[in-house]
Design a protein around this motif. Structure first.
Motif, mmCIF file in Angstrom:
data_model
loop_
_atom_site.group_PDB
_atom_site.id
_atom_site.type_symbol
_atom_site.label_atom_id
_atom_site.label_comp_id
_atom_site.label_asym_id
_atom_site.label_seq_id
_atom_site.Cartn_x
_atom_site.Cartn_y
_atom_site.Cartn_z
ATOM 1 N N ALA A 1 0.820 -1.209 0.000
ATOM 2 C CA ALA A 1 0.000 0.000 0.000
ATOM 3 C C ALA A 1 0.857 1.264 0.000
ATOM 4 O O ALA A 1 0.576 2.223 -0.737
ATOM 5 N N LEU A 2 1.890 1.292 0.823
ATOM 6 C CA LEU A 2 2.740 2.481 0.904
ATOM 7 C C LEU A 2 3.446 2.750 -0.416
ATOM 8 O O LEU A 2 3.582 3.905 -0.840
ATOM 9 N N ASN A 3 3.878 1.701 -1.090
ATOM 10 C CA ASN A 3 4.606 1.864 -2.348
ATOM 11 C C ASN A 3 3.690 2.113 -3.541
ATOM 12 O O ASN A 3 4.176 2.350 -4.646
ATOM 13 N N LEU A 4 2.363 2.052 -3.324
ATOM 14 C CA LEU A 4 1.411 2.292 -4.398
ATOM 15 C C LEU A 4 1.083 3.765 -4.603
ATOM 16 O O LEU A 4 0.336 4.109 -5.521
ATOM 17 N N ALA A 5 1.592 4.651 -3.759
ATOM 18 C CA ALA A 5 1.298 6.079 -3.928
ATOM 19 C C ALA A 5 1.679 6.523 -5.344
ATOM 20 O O ALA A 5 2.716 6.097 -5.867
ATOM 21 N N PRO A 6 0.855 7.314 -5.997
ATOM 22 C CA PRO A 6 -0.326 8.031 -5.483
ATOM 23 C C PRO A 6 -1.654 7.318 -5.735
ATOM 24 O O PRO A 6 -2.698 7.944 -5.626
ATOM 25 N N ARG A 7 -1.627 6.050 -6.128
ATOM 26 C CA ARG A 7 -2.886 5.337 -6.359
ATOM 27 C C ARG A 7 -3.727 5.330 -5.089
ATOM 28 O O ARG A 7 -3.207 5.190 -3.986
ATOM 29 N N ARG A 8 -5.049 5.436 -5.254
ATOM 30 C CA ARG A 8 -5.954 5.355 -4.111
ATOM 31 C C ARG A 8 -6.126 3.894 -3.727
ATOM 32 O O ARG A 8 -6.561 3.079 -4.533
ATOM 33 N N VAL A 9 -5.785 3.573 -2.482
ATOM 34 C CA VAL A 9 -5.747 2.184 -2.020
ATOM 35 C C VAL A 9 -6.676 2.018 -0.821
ATOM 36 O O VAL A 9 -6.656 2.834 0.114
ATOM 37 N N VAL A 10 -7.483 0.969 -0.855
ATOM 38 C CA VAL A 10 -8.256 0.565 0.314
ATOM 39 C C VAL A 10 -7.563 -0.646 0.928
ATOM 40 O O VAL A 10 -7.314 -1.642 0.242
ATOM 41 N N VAL A 11 -7.220 -0.560 2.211
ATOM 42 C CA VAL A 11 -6.595 -1.664 2.937
ATOM 43 C C VAL A 11 -7.636 -2.279 3.864
ATOM 44 O O VAL A 11 -8.229 -1.574 4.696
ATOM 45 N N LEU A 12 -7.864 -3.570 3.723
ATOM 46 C CA LEU A 12 -8.805 -4.288 4.578
ATOM 47 C C LEU A 12 -8.041 -4.967 5.706
ATOM 48 O O LEU A 12 -7.159 -5.791 5.459
ATOM 49 N N ALA A 13 -8.364 -4.615 6.938
ATOM 50 C CA ALA A 13 -7.710 -5.182 8.120
ATOM 51 C C ALA A 13 -8.749 -5.915 8.949
ATOM 52 O O ALA A 13 -9.708 -5.301 9.417
ATOM 53 N N LEU A 14 -8.564 -7.224 9.128
ATOM 54 C CA LEU A 14 -9.551 -8.008 9.870
ATOM 55 C C LEU A 14 -9.231 -8.095 11.353
ATOM 56 O O LEU A 14 -10.071 -7.880 12.207
ATOM 57 N N GLY A 15 -7.998 -8.425 11.697
ATOM 58 C CA GLY A 15 -7.600 -8.595 13.098
ATOM 59 C C GLY A 15 -6.111 -8.371 13.229
ATOM 60 O O GLY A 15 -5.468 -7.844 12.318
ATOM 61 N N PRO A 16 -5.520 -8.782 14.363
ATOM 62 C CA PRO A 16 -4.082 -8.591 14.563
ATOM 63 C C PRO A 16 -3.276 -9.272 13.467
ATOM 64 O O PRO A 16 -3.499 -10.444 13.146
ATOM 65 N N ALA A 17 -2.338 -8.541 12.872
ATOM 66 C CA ALA A 17 -1.503 -9.100 11.812
ATOM 67 C C ALA A 17 -0.415 -9.977 12.402
ATOM 68 O O ALA A 17 0.150 -9.684 13.464
ATOM 69 N N ALA A 18 -0.098 -11.068 11.701
ATOM 70 C CA ALA A 18 0.943 -11.982 12.172
ATOM 71 C C ALA A 18 2.305 -11.303 12.239
ATOM 72 O O ALA A 18 3.185 -11.735 12.995
ATOM 73 N N THR A 19 2.492 -10.222 11.446
ATOM 74 C CA THR A 19 3.759 -9.493 11.495
ATOM 75 C C THR A 19 4.120 -9.106 12.924
ATOM 76 O O THR A 19 5.281 -9.199 13.338
ATOM 77 N N GLY A 20 3.133 -8.673 13.689
ATOM 78 C CA GLY A 20 3.392 -8.227 15.055
ATOM 79 C C GLY A 20 3.837 -9.330 15.982
ATOM 80 O O GLY A 20 4.319 -9.074 17.084
ATOM 81 N N TRP A 21 3.699 -10.598 15.539
ATOM 82 C CA TRP A 21 4.101 -11.735 16.355
ATOM 83 C C TRP A 21 5.513 -12.199 16.032
ATOM 84 O O TRP A 21 6.044 -13.086 16.711
ATOM 85 N N ALA A 22 6.111 -11.638 14.971
ATOM 86 C CA ALA A 22 7.432 -12.094 14.528
ATOM 87 C C ALA A 22 8.501 -11.628 15.504
ATOM 88 O O ALA A 22 8.696 -10.436 15.700
ATOM 89 N N GLN A 23 9.192 -12.584 16.093
ATOM 90 C CA GLN A 23 10.191 -12.255 17.109
ATOM 91 C C GLN A 23 11.623 -12.335 16.596
ATOM 92 O O GLN A 23 12.511 -11.662 17.090
ATOM 93 N N GLY A 24 11.868 -13.191 15.614
ATOM 94 C CA GLY A 24 13.244 -13.499 15.247
ATOM 95 C C GLY A 24 14.023 -12.321 14.714
ATOM 96 O O GLY A 24 15.135 -12.051 15.137
ATOM 97 N N GLY A 25 13.474 -11.602 13.753
ATOM 98 C CA GLY A 25 14.184 -10.487 13.160
ATOM 99 C C GLY A 25 14.047 -10.511 11.660
ATOM 100 O O GLY A 25 13.182 -11.176 11.089
ATOM 101 N N ILE A 26 14.910 -9.759 10.988
ATOM 102 C CA ILE A 26 14.893 -9.689 9.533
ATOM 103 C C ILE A 26 16.313 -9.891 9.030
ATOM 104 O O ILE A 26 17.269 -9.302 9.546
#
Length: 505
Positions: free
Chosen positions: A29-54
């Motif tokens: 979504a962030l890299n799609l600017a300037p396109r108009r984007v609708v982001v659908l968020a249902l619940g907590p994203a699994a990203t927030g559970w990632a502990q190991g790193g990148i």
């Protein structure tokens, strides 16, 4: 049962719809600017559970080529070398992009981001933020950046219920349940970034909502899937009585913690790589010890000791909540469903087999992970491939005027007691029959159970979709008789050649 005409459905329009608000969805979504984007968020994203790193080759003794080689080795012969080369080459730039977005990585003595070591990596190349809270830090930064971006409109508590296609078979829109409101969003470009399938298992490190929703949506319109049998089981989920199971990050073993059995003997003794062997190897050793009647523990007392809470605050908090002090006591662990290497088949631009449909992150099968994901490559893939999807959509100029065909849908009927029982049965069967060790009789039993639930007209659509994904995973596992990577069959001999893939059309 009802059709989209009863009750009335509100209609909206968007240039692009992104389904999912984790790392992959927000990077897209962030890299799609300037396109108009609708982001659908249902619940907590699994990203927030990632502990190991990148993972990224940022050290003077490292290179993207070495990172790619480690990725291919961990993937047990099924990694696409071109994908590995391109993703690892993009990794250092991805770190720069995250820092510009506000992510602060834990510093080393030289003030630059410290580099940690994890299983199957030949170099220390894992960057962390907040110790074992890297996913949370990245998600917070990207969420804040998206919230300040005028081209992004976020809908929370939004459950995608069906993808819509036109008479040519191209994407034309999506239907959404928005906290009881029924919406149809017309869009000629849709990105699935819905995460994984760990919540289908009784033993899982994933959020409960990670049940393969994107796979079901794509399957219903005929999208090509790939490698569904490859489910990674994290060997050190903390066995503390919680559902989902909190994670003892691989970085803890990277810091010197060791796996021991109930008698205090090392579980990984004599295994190449020891406690830092590839995850599939460690998971099988831990599972074998448990099957033999012993509990398994992660012992950080000697290597980390009193510094455990400072270095791994998330894991420490989960332990202390359960009455375990990791500085003085070994942590009970067991394998748990953690990551799905398979998914919707995509090309290097994230395009699926359905025109107008892209996929990024864990729901997509890019070829990066092969049969076994290298530790800390998941956040990297989500961010890099999300940016590639955005670039492709910006270049594609999709036709927003495509006509919408409204298919008949199963309604969002309330979950019943029967539905709750069906979910419990499916989760237990997935852990037993499609877990670390599999065989044909167990998989056939699972397939039959899932098919019966899927066909039950009393079950709501969400339960039918859950059963569908369980069945597809079990069928893929049954149809690959050879053991490779995270897929281990106990009833057939390993196949010498690993250059085959299971494709569900």
């Amino acid at each position: 049962m009802f059709t989209p005409l009863d009750p009335p459905m509100e209609t909206l329009a968007a240039e692009v719809v992104v389904v999912g608000a984790g790392a992959a969805g927000l990077a897209t979504a962030l890299n799609l600017a300037p396109r108009r984007v609708v982001v659908l968020a249902l619940g907590p994203a699994a990203t927030g559970w990632a502990q190991g790193g990148i993972a990224a080759a940022t050290g003077p003794d490292d290179s993207p080529a070495l990172h790619a080689a480690d990725t291919e080795a961990a993937g047990a012969g099924l990694v696409d070398p071109l994908v590995a080369a391109l993703v690892t080459a993009a990794a250092p730039g991805c770190i720069d992009w995250l820092q510009a977005a506000g992510v602060v990585f834990d510093p080393g003595a030289d003030g630059r981001p410290a580099r940690g070591l994890e299983a199957a990596h030949g170099r220390a190349r894992i960057l962390h933020s907040g110790g074992d809270a890297t996913g949370r830090a990245i998600l917070a930064a990207l969420t804040a950046r998206a919230g300040a971006s005028p081209h992004i409109h976020r809908l929370d508590s939004a459950e995608a219920t069906a993808l819509l296609t036109d008479a040519r078979g191209q994407i034309a829109g999506i239907t959404v349940d928005l906290a009881g409101r029924r919406l149809m969003i017309r869009a000629a470009a849709i990105v699935l970034a819905t995460g994984g399938i760990g919540g289908l298992y009784a033993h899982s490190t994933n959020p409960p909502g990670a049940v393969g929703r994107g796979l079901a949506l794509a399957t219903r319109i005929g999208a090509r899937l790939r490698d569904l049998e490859f489910v990674q089981f994290h060997p050190t989920a903390m066995d503390l009585g919680s559902d989902p199971m909190p994670l003892a990050s691989e970085a803890i073993r990277g810091a010197g913690a060791v796996l021991i059995d109930g008698a205090g003997q090392p579980v990984m003794a004599g295994i190449p790589g020891g406690d830092l062997a590839p995850r599939d190897v460690v998971a099988r050793q831990v599972a074998a010890a448990i099957d033999a009647g012993s509990r398994v523990f992660l012992d950080a007392r000697a290597a980390i000791g009193p510094g455990f809470t400072d270095r791994f605050p998330s894991a420490a908090a989960a332990c202390m909540k359960a009455g375990v002090d990791p500085a003085r006591q070994p942590i009970p662990v067991a394998p748990a469903a953690h990551y799905h290497m398979g998914g919707i088949a995509v090309d290097l631009a994230g395009r699926t087999s359905i025109p107008g449909l892209w996929a990024a992150g864990e729901v997509a099968a890019t070829g990066l992970h092969g049969a076994n994901r290298l530790a800390s490559n998941s956040l990297l893939e989500a961010l890099v491939c999300g940016s590639w999807v955005a670039r492709d959509i910006l270049a594609a100029s999709p036709d927003a005027r495509a006509p919408v065909i409204r298919p008949a849908l199963r309604g969002p009927s309330a979950d019943s007691g029967d539905s709750a029982a069906a979910v419990r049965h499916l989760r237990v069967a997935m852990s037993r029959q499609a877990g670390v060790l599999r065989d044909a009789p167990g998989l056939d039993h699972l397939i039959g159970l899932a098919a019966a639930i899927e066909a039950d007209p009393k079950q709501p659509a969400a339960i039918a979709d859950r059963a569908l994904v369980c069945r597809l995973i079990a069928e893929a596992a049954r149809d690959r008789p050879d053991s490779v990577g995270a897929h281990r069959r106990t009833d057939t001999a390993p196949l010498a050649s690993r250059e085959i893939r299971h494709v569900h059309a």
